[in-house]
Design a protein around this motif. Structure first.
Motif, PDB file in Angstrom:
ATOM      1  N   PRO A 200      40.045  42.915  31.643  1.00 46.24           N
ATOM      2  CA  PRO A 200      39.376  42.692  32.927  1.00 46.24           C
ATOM      3  C   PRO A 200      37.923  43.114  32.866  1.00 46.24           C
ATOM      4  O   PRO A 200      37.541  43.976  32.072  1.00 46.24           O
ATOM      5  CB  PRO A 200      40.166  43.585  33.886  1.00 46.24           C
ATOM      6  N   ASP A 204      35.706  43.960  38.306  1.00 48.61           N
ATOM      7  CA  ASP A 204      37.042  43.720  38.840  1.00 48.61           C
ATOM      8  C   ASP A 204      37.881  44.995  38.820  1.00 48.61           C
ATOM      9  O   ASP A 204      38.633  45.274  39.759  1.00 48.61           O
ATOM     10  CB  ASP A 204      37.751  42.622  38.047  1.00 48.61           C
ATOM     11  N   TYR A 327      44.872  45.127  35.510  1.00 48.28           N
ATOM     12  CA  TYR A 327      43.482  45.575  35.537  1.00 48.28           C
ATOM     13  C   TYR A 327      43.286  46.935  34.869  1.00 48.28           C
ATOM     14  O   TYR A 327      42.324  47.641  35.158  1.00 48.28           O
ATOM     15  CB  TYR A 327      42.983  45.591  36.987  1.00 48.28           C
ATOM     16  N   PRO A 387      40.701  40.474  43.971  1.00 43.38           N
ATOM     17  CA  PRO A 387      40.367  39.220  43.293  1.00 43.38           C
ATOM     18  C   PRO A 387      41.524  38.231  43.410  1.00 43.38           C
ATOM     19  O   PRO A 387      42.692  38.627  43.401  1.00 43.38           O
ATOM     20  CB  PRO A 387      40.151  39.639  41.838  1.00 43.38           C
ATOM     21  N   ARG A 390      42.421  36.966  37.695  1.00 44.97           N
ATOM     22  CA  ARG A 390      41.615  37.641  36.684  1.00 44.97           C
ATOM     23  C   ARG A 390      40.433  36.773  36.299  1.00 44.97           C
ATOM     24  O   ARG A 390      40.588  35.590  35.991  1.00 44.97           O
ATOM     25  CB  ARG A 390      42.466  37.919  35.438  1.00 44.97           C
ATOM     26  N   SER A 391      39.229  37.326  36.327  1.00 45.33           N
ATOM     27  CA  SER A 391      38.056  36.587  35.864  1.00 45.33           C
ATOM     28  C   SER A 391      38.144  36.368  34.365  1.00 45.33           C
ATOM     29  O   SER A 391      38.391  37.311  33.596  1.00 45.33           O
ATOM     30  CB  SER A 391      36.774  37.367  36.195  1.00 45.33           C
TER      31      SER A 391
END
Length: 400
Positions: A200, A204, A327, A387, A390-391
């Protein structure tokens, strides 16, 4: 990890979860009998568990640290044996001071389970982690549910002392069985989980941790306040239905936590397939009207609402645990779970004291459930800022 070792790990982890919740819940039913036998009001007896409940939280971090640096199954052996002996001690006392000591010991050893037992299980899970956590969670819910049933049955059949001693003996035997399995080489430490997801981003992680600190505190507050108050609420509002003695109240509490706790399986199924944020948000949003209605409900609606609040909390737990794992880098995961359970169980102390204060001031718990509705609303609001997913990094990370 060999298949047999993994299966035994799952077995002992699930039993440990059930025992932990049984030992930290059955005192609220036992206290109903001690009200008469020791001529003490219920809210004063509940206070004897306040220090133990605090230790369940604050001792989780050093317990997790020891599990990481020494041995997770070794710490689980200490947990089973220590908890069993503590239960036996509580059943042998005759003064409030001695009972306070025994309950505090139960809290200290109970602190070992979550940071050690959950991390031990997660390490052995390669796929469908949500479902594995849900199965483990169901055992915890069954521990809460059986607490009232077992305590009520043993009190009515034998005495309140047996309600402490017999579960203590069973827990002690389980610890000796785990010790034997370790000595025979049937259980290994585990070879670690596979990390297939990209790490992560720092932003985030900071955002999710900040949000989860609040939502986990609210979740713990609702769980412990409900657990502390529900037997007495049933005693006050449903005595005609429950009948005389402790068994009827225990059976009602067992029904609530069994039916509600089974929903955790559905929560695990959903968490493996759908948005963790939406599952988590929905659980808090629906708690608002449920808690508000609990403040004044009676008869059948009271039972249905009690089941609903447990159901919603249980369904949210797999998503919560997976958010925390998602995360958190693997090397810090035990620490992250330790922080979670320090928070979740440290909040038990103010939750129990709040329940005691409300009952002492009003003779009921309507104010308590009104406050829980407001807390659920606050948690739902901040959950909106989790969020959505997950980016992903600009460069793909190959799976190991």
């Amino acid at each position: 990890m060999k298949a047999g070792s993994a299966q035994l790990t799952l077995l002992f982890s699930c039993l440990g979860h059930a025992y932990m919740h049984l030992f930290t819940a059955f005192y609220f039913v036992i206290a109903l009998t001690l009200e008469v036998e020791w001529s003490m009001p219920n809210h004063e007896l509940i206070k004897l568990w306040a220090l133990g409940s605090l230790l369940v939280g604050i001792a989780a971090l050093p317990a997790g640290w020891l599990g990481d640096r020494w041995s997770t199954p070794g710490m689980m052996t200490v947990y089973f044996i220590g908890l069993g002996l503590s239960g036996i001690l509580c059943g042998l006392v005759s003064t409030t001071s001695a009972l306070l000591l025994g309950l505090t010991s139960i809290g200290l050893f109970s602190a070992i389970y979550h940071p050690v037992g959950i991390a031990w299980l997660v390490r052995s899970v390669k796929t469908k982690r949500g479902m594995a956590l849900a199965v483990n969670g169901i055992f915890g819910s069954l521990g809460v549910a059986s607490a009232g049933l077992v305590a009520g049955l043993l009190i009515d059949a034998i005495s309140w002392r047996a309600a402490f001693i017999l579960p203590g003996v069973i827990c002690l035997i389980t610890g000796l069985a785990l010790f034997a399995a370790l000595r025979l080489g049937w259980i290994a430490e585990g070879d670690g989980e596979q990390e297939n997801d990209p790490p992560p981003s720092r932003n985030d992680m900071v955002r999710v941790y900040a949000i989860l600190l609040l939502t986990m505190a609210v979740m713990g507050l609702m769980f412990h306040a409900t657990q502390a108050s529900l037997p007495k609420v049933f005693d006050l509002r449903l005595r005609d239905l429950a009948g005389e003695g402790a068994f009827g109240i225990g059976l009602l509490v067992a029904t609530v936590y069994t039916v509600g706790g089974l929903m955790q399986l559905a929560g695990g199924w959903l968490a493996d397939r759908y948005s963790l944020k939406l599952i988590y948000l929905g659980a808090f949003a629906f708690q608002i009207p449920v808690m508000a209605l609990l403040a004044s409900a009676g008869a059948t609606p009271l039972i249905a609402l009690a089941i609903l609040t447990v159901l919603l909390s249980s369904a949210a737990l797999p998503a919560e645990n997976m958010l925390l794992a998602r995360y958190t880098p693997q090397r810090h995961r035990s620490l992250a779970y330790g922080v979670k359970f320090v928070l979740a169980f440290a909040i038990a102390n103010p939750a129990i004291l709040l329940a005691s204060w409300v009952e002492g001031r009003t003779g009921e718990f309507a104010w308590l459930y009104g406050l829980m509705a407001a807390a659920a609303a606050a948690a739902a609001l901040v959950t909106l800022f989790l969020p959505n997913k997950r980016s992903q990094p600009s460069m793909a990370v190959p799976a190991e």
